[in-house]
Motif scaffolding. Structure first.
Motif, mmCIF file in Angstrom:
data_model
loop_
_atom_site.group_PDB
_atom_site.id
_atom_site.type_symbol
_atom_site.label_atom_id
_atom_site.label_comp_id
_atom_site.label_asym_id
_atom_site.label_seq_id
_atom_site.Cartn_x
_atom_site.Cartn_y
_atom_site.Cartn_z
ATOM 1 N N ARG A 114 0.835 -1.202 0.000
ATOM 2 C CA ARG A 114 0.000 0.000 0.000
ATOM 3 C C ARG A 114 0.870 1.253 0.000
ATOM 4 O O ARG A 114 0.482 2.277 -0.588
ATOM 5 N N THR A 115 2.030 1.166 0.625
ATOM 6 C CA THR A 115 2.946 2.307 0.600
ATOM 7 C C THR A 115 3.424 2.583 -0.820
ATOM 8 O O THR A 115 3.405 3.721 -1.293
ATOM 9 N N VAL A 116 3.864 1.541 -1.501
ATOM 10 C CA VAL A 116 4.351 1.711 -2.871
ATOM 11 C C VAL A 116 3.226 2.146 -3.793
ATOM 12 O O VAL A 116 3.386 3.063 -4.619
ATOM 13 N N LEU A 117 2.058 1.512 -3.669
ATOM 14 C CA LEU A 117 0.959 1.803 -4.579
ATOM 15 C C LEU A 117 0.262 3.119 -4.258
ATOM 16 O O LEU A 117 -0.595 3.568 -5.041
ATOM 17 N N ALA A 118 0.649 3.764 -3.169
ATOM 18 C CA ALA A 118 0.179 5.128 -2.950
ATOM 19 C C ALA A 118 0.701 6.055 -4.039
ATOM 20 O O ALA A 118 0.136 7.123 -4.277
ATOM 21 N N ALA A 165 5.307 -8.869 -6.599
ATOM 22 C CA ALA A 165 6.760 -8.726 -6.447
ATOM 23 C C ALA A 165 7.138 -8.455 -4.996
ATOM 24 O O ALA A 165 8.106 -9.018 -4.465
ATOM 25 N N LEU A 166 6.358 -7.602 -4.337
ATOM 26 C CA LEU A 166 6.670 -7.253 -2.955
ATOM 27 C C LEU A 166 6.402 -8.391 -1.990
ATOM 28 O O LEU A 166 6.902 -8.378 -0.858
ATOM 29 N N ALA A 167 5.656 -9.395 -2.419
ATOM 30 C CA ALA A 167 5.463 -10.572 -1.572
ATOM 31 C C ALA A 167 6.787 -11.291 -1.318
ATOM 32 O O ALA A 167 6.913 -12.052 -0.354
ATOM 33 N N ARG A 169 -5.090 -9.873 0.587
ATOM 34 C CA ARG A 169 -4.910 -8.744 1.495
ATOM 35 C C ARG A 169 -5.148 -7.421 0.789
ATOM 36 O O ARG A 169 -5.750 -6.505 1.360
ATOM 37 N N TYR A 170 -4.672 -7.308 -0.448
ATOM 38 C CA TYR A 170 -4.743 -6.005 -1.123
ATOM 39 C C TYR A 170 -6.072 -5.801 -1.859
ATOM 40 O O TYR A 170 -6.683 -4.740 -1.763
#
Length: 439
Positions: free
Chosen positions: A6-10, A412-414, A330-331
């Motif tokens: 969520r930080t990156v996709l902000a 990718a972040l997983a 989760r997302y």
């Protein structure tokens, strides 16, 4: 705890217009397999601008981008670039009017009828987000743009050109495909996902004669007809009813006139299967039937059986698929689903196989959700929802592109910034029912 995804996709708002403009540009200027020079340059330039180390021309037009950000896992995300020889009939303001000269000197229209423009634009968007938020993750992110998926030879071309020596070995390979289901959905599936596809050309030999004197001939038309009929028993009588497979005869050619018995007939067929054992059993049965029918007809020569194209089965590895499904749940919440077994085919799995790496491949929706819901209500999905390879196939720009960028980034972040696993794992929504036309 802060969710890295969520930080990156902000930052999605900051890249959205670039991704949308790139998508429109790619859709307007499609290129056939191993001719993706303009598309490859667009991808390479975007990766360099984001700080990736870029290698071009792998396997002809393939592009590799590597972004190293400290110690950690190596994640490779792959997008295919090629279009199809289809005349676009979407009516979009950014519709393709491109055409190339075919082997006979005629004009061949070209269109992104399978959504590879979505794949390229989504991976560029993901790459820009990953590069702009390096404080949230550690490891190496590899963006790979593959040529000639539609022809089934692009992955092998990159591998034969030394891809495994030019790229760090990935711990996992990720890929996605837009399908004719509601935009905003993501669908994962562990195990078999896409079918293997084998196209065969069979030539049977007879002895030509006048149509009025069949006793002087060995008729290859009758021979071919018997083969076509007998091939219908391969799936229905040699496989269990629970084993999915398809054998389709798509072309049969023989003769030049109604009163001439020709000396040969050519049959072309396509086989779909989901595991190598079934695949081998079907191909062996086809060869046995062809030879037996030729012998029964007293053919003067042995038949020729040529494999003219081949795609491997896409069988997702269990652990990475579970990890991605958990991250999607989760997302995306209820928009994360389980997708049906597909009859489409891909050559992507050759890339992780060459590296000895696990992989997972998932689906994203591309159809306007209201249009899809209305078609479901009317019972006209097959008639009203254009599918991949159709001249009317046109994914809606949003939320398709946001979903494509987000899915690649979350997956990718997983690995690069993993979250603790939730108590309940896997997609939470109902299954996505999608049947896409095969490559």
């Amino acid at each position: 705890m802060t969710d890295p995804a969520r930080t990156v996709l902000a930052g999605l708002d900051a890249v959205r217009s670039h991704v949308e403009d790139l998508y429109r540009d790619l859709h307007r200027h499609p290129e056939l397999g191993l001719r993706e020079h303009r598309t490859a340059k667009k991808a390479a330039d975007a990766l360099r601008d984001a700080g990736f180390e870029v290698t071009e021309g792998i396997g002809g037009t393939g592009v590799l981008g590597v972004l190293t950000n400290g110690d950690g896992p190596v994640v490779m995300a792959r997008a295919d670039m090629d279009a199809l020889p289809v005349r676009e009939r979407t009516g979009l303001p950014y519709a393709s009017t491109e055409a190339v000269t075919d082997g006979g000197g005629g004009e061949q229209p070209v269109m992104h009828a399978c959504g590879h423009d979505v794949h390229v634009a989504s991976l560029i968007g993901c790459a820009r987000l990953m590069a702009g938020h390096r404080d949230t993750w550690r490891g190496t992110f590899v963006a790979l743009f593959q040529p000639s998926e539609e022809n089934g030879d692009g992955a092998d071309a990159m591998i034969d050109d030394g891809l495994t020596a030019k790229s760090p070995r990935p711990d996992v390979v990720l890929a996605q495909h837009v399908l004719p289901c509601p935009a905003g959905l993501v669908g994962t599936r562990a195990g078999s996902f896409l079918s293997a596809a084998d196209s065969l050309r069979i030539t049977v030999h007879g002895r030509g004669a006048h149509g009025s004197m069949p006793q002087a001939a060995v008729d290859p038309v009758v021979m071919a007809a018997m083969i076509v009929v007998r091939l219908q028993t391969v799936v229905s009588r040699e496989l269990a009813a629970t084993t999915p497979a398809v054998v389709t005869v798509g072309s049969i050619h023989a003769g030049s006139g109604p009163n001439v018995i020709p000396d040969r007939a050519v049959i072309e067929l396509n086989v779909r299967s989901y595991d190598n054992a079934t695949r081998a059993r079907i191909l062996d049965a086809i060869a046995r039937i062809v030879r037996a029918e030729c012998e029964a007809s007293r053919a003067p020569e042995e038949p020729e059986i040529e494999r003219i194209s081949s795609f491997p089965p896409t069988v997702n590895d269990e652990e990475p698929t579970r990890r991605v499904a958990d991250a999607f749940a989760r997302y995306f919440g209820d928009d994360a689903r389980t997708v049906e077994l597909q009859t489409a085919s891909e050559d992507m799995s050759e890339i992780p196989r060459a590296f000895g790496a696990p992989f997972t491949y998932w689906a994203i929706g591309g159809i306007d959700p209201e249009r899809y819901a209305e078609a479901v209500r009317k019972g006209t999905v097959a008639q009203d929802v254009p599918v991949n390879h159709s001249p009317a196939f046109a994914p809606v720009i949003q939320p398709t592109l946001d979903t494509g960028v987000s899915a690649l980034t979350v997956a990718a972040l997983a690995w690069l910034a993993p979250e603790p696993p939730p108590e309940a794992s896997g997609p939470q929504g109902p299954g996505v029912v999608v049947t896409a036309p095969p490559t």
